[in-house]
Design a protein around this motif. Structure first.
Motif, short mmCIF file in Angstrom:
data_model
loop_
_atom_site.label_atom_id
_atom_site.label_comp_id
_atom_site.label_asym_id
_atom_site.label_seq_id
_atom_site.Cartn_x
_atom_site.Cartn_y
_atom_site.Cartn_z
N THR A 129 0.83 -1.20 0.00
CA THR A 129 0.00 0.00 0.00
C THR A 129 0.86 1.25 0.00
OG1 THR A 129 -1.72 -1.20 1.22
CG2 THR A 129 -1.83 1.22 1.24
N LEU A 130 1.92 1.24 0.81
CA LEU A 130 2.83 2.39 0.85
C LEU A 130 3.47 2.62 -0.51
CD1 LEU A 130 4.24 4.56 2.55
CD2 LEU A 130 5.99 2.86 3.11
N ALA A 131 3.86 1.54 -1.18
CA ALA A 131 4.47 1.68 -2.50
C ALA A 131 3.48 2.20 -3.53
CB ALA A 131 5.06 0.34 -2.95
N ASP A 132 2.20 1.77 -3.40
CA ASP A 132 1.19 2.19 -4.37
C ASP A 132 0.74 3.63 -4.17
OD1 ASP A 132 1.33 -0.33 -5.47
OD2 ASP A 132 -0.39 -1.12 -4.33
N THR A 133 0.76 4.10 -2.90
CA THR A 133 0.21 5.43 -2.61
C THR A 133 1.28 6.51 -2.49
OG1 THR A 133 0.27 4.91 -0.24
CG2 THR A 133 -1.78 4.44 -1.43
N THR A 134 2.51 6.15 -2.51
CA THR A 134 3.59 7.15 -2.37
C THR A 134 3.91 7.74 -3.73
OG1 THR A 134 4.52 5.94 -0.49
CG2 THR A 134 5.94 7.55 -1.58
N HIS A 135 3.84 9.08 -3.81
CA HIS A 135 4.14 9.78 -5.04
C HIS A 135 5.64 10.09 -5.11
CE1 HIS A 135 4.02 12.95 -8.14
NE2 HIS A 135 2.91 12.34 -8.53
N GLU A 138 6.58 13.09 -3.15
CA GLU A 138 6.69 12.89 -1.71
C GLU A 138 8.05 12.28 -1.34
OE1 GLU A 138 1.91 12.08 -1.00
OE2 GLU A 138 3.34 10.42 -0.92
N VAL A 139 8.49 11.36 -2.16
CA VAL A 139 9.81 10.76 -1.91
C VAL A 139 10.90 11.81 -2.03
CG1 VAL A 139 11.47 9.03 -2.70
CG2 VAL A 139 9.02 8.49 -2.69
N LEU A 142 10.80 13.96 1.00
CA LEU A 142 11.39 13.26 2.14
C LEU A 142 12.92 13.27 2.05
CD1 LEU A 142 10.98 11.58 4.68
CD2 LEU A 142 10.84 9.54 3.23
#
Length: 215
Positions: A129-135, A138-139, A142
């Motif tokens: 889920t984190l991989a699918d929802t992270t743009h 955003e990375v 970060l």
């Protein structure tokens, strides 16, 4: 075998015997000369054979020297090969040690993977889920935040922490100041005319706030 060559005694005997013997003696001279010629030829052949033997002996001595050199070179190569074999044996021992260490590390890694498999399996949906929802933005943000962490840490240590350390001593002063402000407000509220002035000021502040909210 005695050669038929007349000697001095034969010559004297022939002279005593007379002419027949002398003629026989004279007839033997050519044979004597032929025998001398043959002896010279034989001596020349023997001398040539001796020369050839000397050459063969010299060649044999040279070959013996060459064989000695080859034997010495072979001994040197054998020593080198022995050195290489010893070095190879040492390397084989080292490789065997590395292989043994690798086996130990593989066993440890396998045990670690066995321990991590249950929590990783449980976290797999969350990670997916984190991989699918992270743009990607955003990375990138970060990463930028991580890049700024050293400067932020330094600023917090330099500016914020000293203030936090003084809050314990400032809090009683602030509490006392608020108490004095309330008491002063009550005293001012009892002065004639101050109440109307206070209400007027509050009304103006409200109007200013209302006017600032209009477009």
């Amino acid at each position: 075998m005695r050669l038929p060559v007349p000697g001095p005694r034969d010559v004297l005997s022939a002279l005593e015997r007379g002419g027949d013997q002398l003629e026989a003696l004279v007839g033997a001279v050519p044979r004597l000369l032929a025998l001398l010629d043959q002896a010279e030829v034989m001596l020349e052949r023997v001398a040539g054979t001796v020369d050839r033997i000397d050459a063969v002996v010299a060649d044999a001595a040279a070959e013996v020297v060459r064989v000695g050199v080859v034997v010495d070179a072979s001994a040197l190569q054998v020593d080198r090969v022995a050195t290489v074999v010893d070095a190879s044996t040492l390397q084989v021992d080292r490789v065997a040690t590395v292989v043994d260490d690798s086996g130990v590390q593989v066993a440890r890694t396998a045990a670690l993977l066995d321990m991590l498999e249950p929590p990783l399996t449980a976290l797999q949906p969350t990670l997916q889920t984190l991989a699918d929802t992270t743009h990607p933005d955003e990375v990138a943000a970060l990463v930028t935040l991580v890049d700024h962490l050293p400067a932020l840490t330094e600023q917090v240590e330099r500016d914020v922490l000293p203030v936090l350390r003084t809050l314990g001593s400032v809090a009683p002063d602030l509490s006392e100041l608020l108490t004095v402000s309330r008491e002063l407000n009550e005293i001012l509220g009892k002065v004639p005319g101050i109440g109307r002035l206070k209400r007027k000021v509050e009304q103006e502040e409200e109007e200013d706030a209302a006017g600032g909210g209009r477009v």
